[in-house]
Design a protein around this motif. Structure first.
Motif, short mmCIF file in Angstrom:
data_model
loop_
_atom_site.label_atom_id
_atom_site.label_comp_id
_atom_site.label_asym_id
_atom_site.label_seq_id
_atom_site.Cartn_x
_atom_site.Cartn_y
_atom_site.Cartn_z
N ASP A 186 0.85 -1.19 0.00
CA ASP A 186 0.00 0.00 0.00
C ASP A 186 0.89 1.25 0.00
O ASP A 186 1.33 1.71 1.05
N PHE A 187 1.15 1.80 -1.18
CA PHE A 187 2.03 2.97 -1.29
C PHE A 187 1.52 4.15 -0.48
O PHE A 187 2.30 4.91 0.10
N GLU A 188 0.20 4.33 -0.45
CA GLU A 188 -0.34 5.53 0.20
C GLU A 188 -0.07 5.53 1.70
O GLU A 188 -0.08 6.58 2.33
N GLN A 189 0.16 4.37 2.29
CA GLN A 189 0.48 4.34 3.71
C GLN A 189 1.87 4.89 3.98
O GLN A 189 2.19 5.25 5.12
N SER A 190 2.69 4.98 2.95
CA SER A 190 4.03 5.56 3.11
C SER A 190 4.11 7.00 2.63
O SER A 190 5.14 7.65 2.82
N TRP A 191 3.06 7.51 1.98
CA TRP A 191 3.06 8.91 1.53
C TRP A 191 2.78 9.79 2.74
O TRP A 191 1.66 9.91 3.21
N SER A 192 3.82 10.41 3.26
CA SER A 192 3.67 11.16 4.50
C SER A 192 4.82 12.16 4.60
O SER A 192 5.58 12.36 3.66
N ARG A 193 4.92 12.77 5.78
CA ARG A 193 5.99 13.74 6.01
C ARG A 193 7.35 13.08 5.85
O ARG A 193 7.56 11.92 6.24
N SER A 194 8.27 13.82 5.27
CA SER A 194 9.63 13.31 5.09
C SER A 194 10.30 13.10 6.45
O SER A 194 9.96 13.76 7.43
N ASN A 195 11.26 12.19 6.48
CA ASN A 195 11.98 11.92 7.73
C ASN A 195 12.64 13.17 8.29
O ASN A 195 12.76 13.33 9.50
N PHE A 196 13.09 14.07 7.41
CA PHE A 196 13.82 15.26 7.83
C PHE A 196 12.91 16.48 8.02
O PHE A 196 13.39 17.56 8.35
N ASP A 197 11.62 16.32 7.81
CA ASP A 197 10.71 17.47 7.78
C ASP A 197 10.61 18.14 9.16
O ASP A 197 10.27 17.50 10.15
N ARG A 198 10.89 19.44 9.19
CA ARG A 198 10.72 20.24 10.40
C ARG A 198 9.83 21.43 10.05
O ARG A 198 10.17 22.22 9.16
N LEU A 199 8.73 21.58 10.75
CA LEU A 199 7.76 22.62 10.42
C LEU A 199 8.37 24.01 10.56
O LEU A 199 8.15 24.88 9.71
N HIS A 200 9.11 24.24 11.62
CA HIS A 200 9.69 25.56 11.88
C HIS A 200 11.21 25.47 11.91
O HIS A 200 11.78 24.52 12.47
N SER A 201 11.86 26.48 11.34
CA SER A 201 13.32 26.54 11.38
C SER A 201 13.74 28.01 11.39
O SER A 201 13.29 28.80 10.56
N TYR A 202 14.59 28.36 12.36
CA TYR A 202 15.06 29.74 12.49
C TYR A 202 16.58 29.73 12.62
O TYR A 202 17.15 28.90 13.33
N THR A 203 17.24 30.65 11.90
CA THR A 203 18.69 30.77 11.95
C THR A 203 19.08 32.23 12.10
O THR A 203 18.55 33.10 11.39
N LEU A 204 19.99 32.50 13.02
CA LEU A 204 20.53 33.84 13.23
C LEU A 204 22.05 33.76 13.13
O LEU A 204 22.68 32.95 13.82
N THR A 205 22.64 34.59 12.27
CA THR A 205 24.10 34.65 12.16
C THR A 205 24.54 36.10 12.34
O THR A 205 23.85 37.03 11.89
N THR A 206 25.66 36.29 12.98
CA THR A 206 26.22 37.63 13.18
C THR A 206 27.72 37.60 12.96
O THR A 206 28.39 36.60 13.25
N ILE A 207 28.24 38.70 12.45
CA ILE A 207 29.68 38.92 12.32
C ILE A 207 29.96 40.34 12.82
O ILE A 207 29.30 41.30 12.41
N TYR A 208 30.93 40.46 13.72
CA TYR A 208 31.22 41.77 14.30
C TYR A 208 32.72 41.96 14.40
O TYR A 208 33.44 41.13 14.98
#
Length: 648
Positions: free
Chosen positions: A455-477
């Motif tokens: 049953d292929f449809e039972q495997s159609w789902s969110r990816s293993n790596f899927d993260r709903l939220h992602s935030y990145t902050l970078t600074t150089i000073y």
């Protein structure tokens, strides 16, 4: 040594066997070890260190229950990896009125080699010891206790002897590819730019690096293995050439005013075959497995070592019947029509310049993968509860092995909203903020195996790596000290402490979806992963660490026998989020007019914080189970890295 185990039935406790009760004399065992050392050194051979412990192979005591069961060398050694790419490309550009036209081509040759034979302990081999070698069928404790397992090792009574055999020197694949493109950048209006392009790519079917005899393809219809370069099987195992990789691309950029821009684009890209395990099974890979009539017999001895390698000879037509001991092995099936996948990507973005050197972006990004290469066991049972009877090859060949078929049945999709707020480098400071809310769906992880062939449809789902939220902050000073800076610009102290730059990185992400599995034995459908039932709302309790519940396990249950659960792949709640703070310190020292030295320190996980991994997701109500509990961590401990460079 005392080993206490809880017995079933009355619920009482029973003391396990001591070494003496198991018939093991420790002193005698020590003397025996000294006696057999000269003999087991005979297991050594070229490339194997026989001095450490006196053993040339690896010794597997995992069945004895030891935490670190390997004595000797890792079975993945020797390990040899190389990838070589030759590339020739050219581009011709023509300017005509408001058009910038480019056309060009590329030729590329690639070899991808991986020598890592570890199916049967590697080329050094392994001896496996368990308790049955010195235990008695009349005494169950003697068949499971640590004492008897260790006794089997001391008495040189292995229950299993195995060794990988080298067949070819450079396992892996090679191919060449050509591509051509035409692209027109059209300045339709002073504030509107339009891009139109078309790319064509051709990938020659993969062949073994050494040519004839270095790939093998299994034919399920005849239950035979067909070796590349022999008889009617080409070096590319009869994979057909395909010339249909057309990839159109277009985009538009509309400058609304001096501070605002709208962009949109679409592009298609061919995805070549990504892995080096292509058609790499028997007889390209071979090994020796010592066989015994039952678990109480000796499979060989360390004193005698391994028998001389005997390789299966390939017949003149290259066709080997998969019968006898070959019947139920795992084989690669490469269909003649297997081809490259295609990825379609699109985006719409708005960018706005803000005061104080800031700029804001917001974009919708999407992509869709079609004809993705996906492994499918075409000999998996296709009837729930049928056991091996439901396998396609069982009735005709009595075969229960895996037919790992490379297919183009995979697909994926991604939708994301991306937002950025950046401050360009000014007055010694740069800041980048990015936030993404997204959803990725697929059948399997990249190049993975379909978990539910029935049953292929039972495997159609969110990816293993899927993260709903992602935030990145970078600074150089840049610190404001030293020459050409705000403070201490003209003195010795400024030259010493000046020129330093610090940077920081913060990552915060929500968790990945959890895969709540059931009992594969209960479902009795070989080749299909069993899932649990969800009987209500899935609840995250938030417990972090052993003995604490991250989610509520009472919501789940096992379905009836021979029935699949109502959950899907990755259908559980999200696991714990992940975060990390990294930092770096950098300094450049001038050494004369054109020479300089650099020094830097990088710190990863600066706070040395614990980030918890995912909980146990295999349904269980057994005593001591860890279903719903987190017993491991994600990420690493704090790490400091120092580096230096001199440029002249």
């Amino acid at each position: 040594m005392n080993d206490t185990k809880r017995q079933g039935g009355g619920g009482g406790e029973r003391r396990g066997l001591t070494y003496a009760e198991a018939g093991v004399d420790i002193d005698a065992g020590n003397r025996l070890v000294e006696l057999i050392k000269p003999l087991v050194r005979a297991t050594a051979r070229a490339g194997a260190n026989a001095e450490i412990g006196g053993f040339g192979g690896a010794f597997d005591l995992r069945r004895a229950g030891y935490t670190d069961p390997i004595l000797g060398f890792s079975p993945s050694l020797p390990w040899d990896r190389s990838e070589k790419t030759w590339n020739i490309a050219t581009t011709l550009t023509k300017l005509k009125a408001t058009h910038t036209i480019k056309m060009g081509g590329e030729w590329r040759k690639n070899t991808d080699m991986l020598l890592q034979t570890q199916d049967a302990g590697g080329s050094r081999g392994r001896f496996i010891f368990n308790a049955s070698g010195t235990g008695s069928p009349a005494e169950i404790a003697s068949l499971t206790g640590l004492a008897n397992s260790f006794a089997a090792f001391l008495l040189d009574w292995p229950n299993g002897v195995a060794r990988d055999l080298k067949v070819i020197d450079e396992p892996g694949t090679k191919h060449w590819a050509i591509a051509g493109f035409v692209h027109d950048k059209w300045q339709a209006r002073p504030n509107i730019t339009v891009d139109l392009g078309l790319r064509w790519e051709y990938y020659n079917p993969l062949e073994g690096i050494e040519g004839k005899g270095t790939l093998a393809n299994y034919d399920p219809a005849t239950n035979t293995i067909r070796v590349a370069g022999y008889g009617s099987t080409t070096n590319a195992v009869n994979v057909e050439k395909r010339f249909k990789n057309w990839a159109p691309r277009t985009g538009v950029s509309w400058r609304l005013n001096d501070k605002s821009v709208v962009r949109a684009g679409y592009g298609a890209s061919a995805i070549p075959f990504p892995d080096n395990r292509y058609a790499f099974t028997f007889p390209v890979k071979q090994n020796y497995q010592g066989t015994v009539p039952n678990g109480f017999q000796r499979a060989g001895t360390m004193a005698a070592g391994f028998p001389a390698p005997v390789l299966t000879q390939i017949p003149s037509d290259g066709v080997i019947p998969a019968t006898g001991s070959l019947l139920n092995s795992t084989y690669d099936v490469i269909p003649p029509g297997l081809h490259e996948a295609m990825l379609h990507s699109w985006n719409v973005a708005f960018q706005r310049e803000l005061p104080h050197a800031f700029a804001a972006d917001i974009a919708y990004v999407g992509n869709r993968g079609v004809d993705l290469v996906m492994d499918l066991d075409t000999n998996a049972s296709m009837i729930y509860g049928s056991g091996n009877v439901g396998r396609a090859q069982f009735a005709q060949f009595n075969r229960t092995g895996v037919s790992r078929t490379r297919t183009n049945l995979g697909k994926s999709q991604y939708h994301g909203l991306q937002m950025k707020l950046d401050r360009r480098f000014q007055n010694g400071l740069m800041i980048t903020n990015s936030y993404t809310i997204s959803r990725s769906m697929d059948y399997v992880q990249e190049n993975g195996n379909m978990a539910t062939p029935i049953d292929f449809e039972q495997s159609w789902s969110r990816s293993n790596f899927d993260r709903l939220h992602s935030y990145t902050l970078t600074t150089i000073y840049d610190l404001p000290f030293g020459p050409n800076k705000r403070w201490l610009a003209d003195n010795v102290a400024g030259r010493i402490i000046g020129g330093w730059q610090i940077s920081g990185l913060f990552i915060g992400q929500s968790g990945v979806p959890l895969n709540i599995t059931g009992n594969n034995t209960l479902i009795n459908t070989p080749g299909t992963t069993a899932y649990a039932n969800a009987n209500g709302e899935q609840k995250v309790l938030g417990g972090l660490g052993p003995g604490l519940l991250y989610f509520d396990p009472t919501v789940y249950s096992l379905p009836a026998a021979n029935v699949q659960g109502n959950m899907k792949r990755n259908g559980g709640p999200e696991g714990p989020g992940f975060w990390e703070i990294d930092a770096a310190l950098f300094k450049r020292f001038a050494i004369g007019a054109s020479r300089y030295a650099e020094f830097r320190v990088d710190a990863f996980n600066v706070t040395n914080s614990v980030r918890w991994g995912n909980p146990g997701t295999g349904y269980s109500i057994a005593t001591g189970n860890t279903f719903g509990q987190i017993t491991g961590t994600a990420g690493s401990q704090r790490t400091l890295r120092f580096g230096g460079r001199i440029a002249f």
